[in-house]
Scaffold this motif. Structure first.
Motif, PDB file in Angstrom:
ATOM      1  N   ALA A   7      12.643   0.052  -9.057  1.00 32.62           N
ATOM      2  CA  ALA A   7      11.592  -0.610  -8.288  1.00 32.62           C
ATOM      3  C   ALA A   7      10.340  -0.715  -9.138  1.00 32.62           C
ATOM      4  CB  ALA A   7      11.288   0.168  -7.004  1.00 32.62           C
ATOM      5  N   ASP A   8       9.479  -1.658  -8.812  1.00 35.56           N
ATOM      6  CA  ASP A   8       8.267  -1.849  -9.612  1.00 35.56           C
ATOM      7  C   ASP A   8       7.115  -0.974  -9.145  1.00 35.56           C
ATOM      8  OD1 ASP A   8       7.979  -3.240  -7.256  1.00 35.56           O
ATOM      9  OD2 ASP A   8       6.763  -4.822  -8.144  1.00 35.56           O
ATOM     10  N   HIS A   9       7.196  -0.411  -7.949  1.00 35.85           N
ATOM     11  CA  HIS A   9       6.109   0.455  -7.477  1.00 35.85           C
ATOM     12  C   HIS A   9       6.551   1.216  -6.235  1.00 35.85           C
ATOM     13  CE1 HIS A   9       5.224  -2.173  -4.037  1.00 35.85           C
ATOM     14  NE2 HIS A   9       5.361  -3.176  -4.869  1.00 35.85           N
ATOM     15  N   GLY A  10       5.786   2.241  -5.914  1.00 35.68           N
ATOM     16  CA  GLY A  10       5.959   2.956  -4.662  1.00 35.68           C
ATOM     17  C   GLY A  10       4.941   2.445  -3.653  1.00 35.68           C
ATOM     18  N   ALA A  11       4.345   3.358  -2.908  1.00 33.88           N
ATOM     19  CA  ALA A  11       3.322   2.961  -1.934  1.00 33.88           C
ATOM     20  C   ALA A  11       2.493   4.177  -1.549  1.00 33.88           C
ATOM     21  CB  ALA A  11       3.950   2.348  -0.691  1.00 33.88           C
ATOM     22  N   ALA A  12       1.266   3.927  -1.164  1.00 35.42           N
ATOM     23  CA  ALA A  12       0.370   5.000  -0.725  1.00 35.42           C
ATOM     24  C   ALA A  12       0.501   5.198   0.780  1.00 35.42           C
ATOM     25  CB  ALA A  12      -1.068   4.638  -1.074  1.00 35.42           C
ATOM     26  N   HIS A  13       0.230   6.410   1.225  1.00 35.71           N
ATOM     27  CA  HIS A  13       0.119   6.635   2.665  1.00 35.71           C
ATOM     28  C   HIS A  13      -1.119   5.912   3.196  1.00 35.71           C
ATOM     29  CE1 HIS A  13       3.363   9.478   3.225  1.00 35.71           C
ATOM     30  NE2 HIS A  13       2.926  10.231   2.233  1.00 35.71           N
ATOM     31  N   SER A  14      -1.090   5.570   4.452  1.00 38.69           N
ATOM     32  CA  SER A  14      -2.260   4.975   5.097  1.00 38.69           C
ATOM     33  C   SER A  14      -3.422   5.957   5.070  1.00 38.69           C
ATOM     34  CB  SER A  14      -1.929   4.603   6.545  1.00 38.69           C
ATOM     35  OG  SER A  14      -3.110   4.378   7.290  1.00 38.69           O
ATOM     36  N   PRO A  15      -4.631   5.495   4.703  1.00 34.69           N
ATOM     37  CA  PRO A  15      -5.794   6.400   4.715  1.00 34.69           C
ATOM     38  C   PRO A  15      -6.018   7.059   6.068  1.00 34.69           C
ATOM     39  CG  PRO A  15      -6.320   4.387   3.541  1.00 34.69           C
ATOM     40  CD  PRO A  15      -4.979   4.170   4.171  1.00 34.69           C
ATOM     41  N   ASP A  16      -5.762   6.326   7.155  1.00 35.73           N
ATOM     42  CA  ASP A  16      -5.938   6.914   8.485  1.00 35.73           C
ATOM     43  C   ASP A  16      -4.979   8.087   8.695  1.00 35.73           C
ATOM     44  OD1 ASP A  16      -7.934   5.130   9.120  1.00 35.73           O
ATOM     45  OD2 ASP A  16      -6.587   3.707  10.110  1.00 35.73           O
ATOM     46  N   PHE A  17      -3.743   7.925   8.241  1.00 37.35           N
ATOM     47  CA  PHE A  17      -2.773   9.014   8.360  1.00 37.35           C
ATOM     48  C   PHE A  17      -3.208  10.216   7.527  1.00 37.35           C
ATOM     49  CE2 PHE A  17       0.836  11.163   6.330  1.00 37.35           C
ATOM     50  CZ  PHE A  17       1.408  11.776   7.436  1.00 37.35           C
TER      51      PHE A  17
END
Length: 206
Positions: A7-17
């Motif tokens: 994969a080319d990237h992961g992802a960040a958690h939502s700032p609110d979470f």
């Protein structure tokens, strides 16, 4: 058949979470940052569209205007980097000039260097703090995104399956550039021109 998947990237958690878990996090507004920087440069150097764009955490300065005003581009880049460091959520700002004159083997600055291309990249590159992301609907946060140098963005799996692959797994670090030399060694052919990676020993069973 031999298949590899990554994969080319992961992802960040939502700032609110993250904030709900008492983890420091937040978001920045790209347009707000661009407009604020523009206003500060007008106050310091007079009227003019000093900032052409702020995209993907990169500041693009109006180089013809800087030349017209007989200002030094490198000095302007340093000035902009200092300004950007004053914004909430920004942990690092580095100039294009510094990126072209330096080299890093690991860490955050290595990622910036790898992603920098002089003919297309900006004059100043900005790094956000862990857990922070850009929100184009700022101050509203909807969902999440990617594009940081954090492990949550850069740590993705790579899977080899099929012909000659032995069952197993490894947590050893690997780079996307390692896939081509691994396949070349597997097929007993010359590595591609411009190849910079190393064969993945775990995949080859060495």
């Amino acid at each position: 058949v031999l298949v590899f998947l990554s994969a080319d990237h992961g992802a960040a958690h939502s700032p609110d979470f993250l904030r709900s878990q008492r983890i420091p996090a937040g978001s920045v507004g790209p347009r707000l940052m661009r407009d604020s920087l523009q206003q500060q440069l007008v106050r310091r150097h007079g009227p003019g569209q000093w900032v052409l764009s702020y995209e993907n955490q990169q500041v693009y300065l109006n180089r013809p205007l800087i030349e017209q005003k007989k200002l030094n581009l490198r000095t302007m880049q340093d000035e902009v980097a200092d300004i950007m460091l004053g914004y909430a959520g920004v942990t690092r700002a580095i100039t294009a000039d510094d990126l072209q004159k330096s080299h890093w083997e690991s860490g955050m600055l290595m990622y910036l260097e790898n992603g920098y291309f002089p003919k297309r990249s900006g004059d100043v590159l900005v790094v956000l703090e862990p857990g922070w992301l850009e929100s184009y609907q700022y101050p509203v946060n909807k969902g999440t995104t990617h594009g940081s140098a954090g492990n949550y963005d850069t740590h993705v799996p790579v899977v080899f399956w099929g012909w000659g692959v032995k069952p197993g797994q490894s947590s050893a670090p690997a780079k996307i550039t390692d896939i081509a030399p691994t396949l070349a060694r597997w097929l007993r052919i010359q590595e591609p021109d411009g190849c910079t990676g190393q064969p993945l020993r775990e995949v080859l069973g060495w």
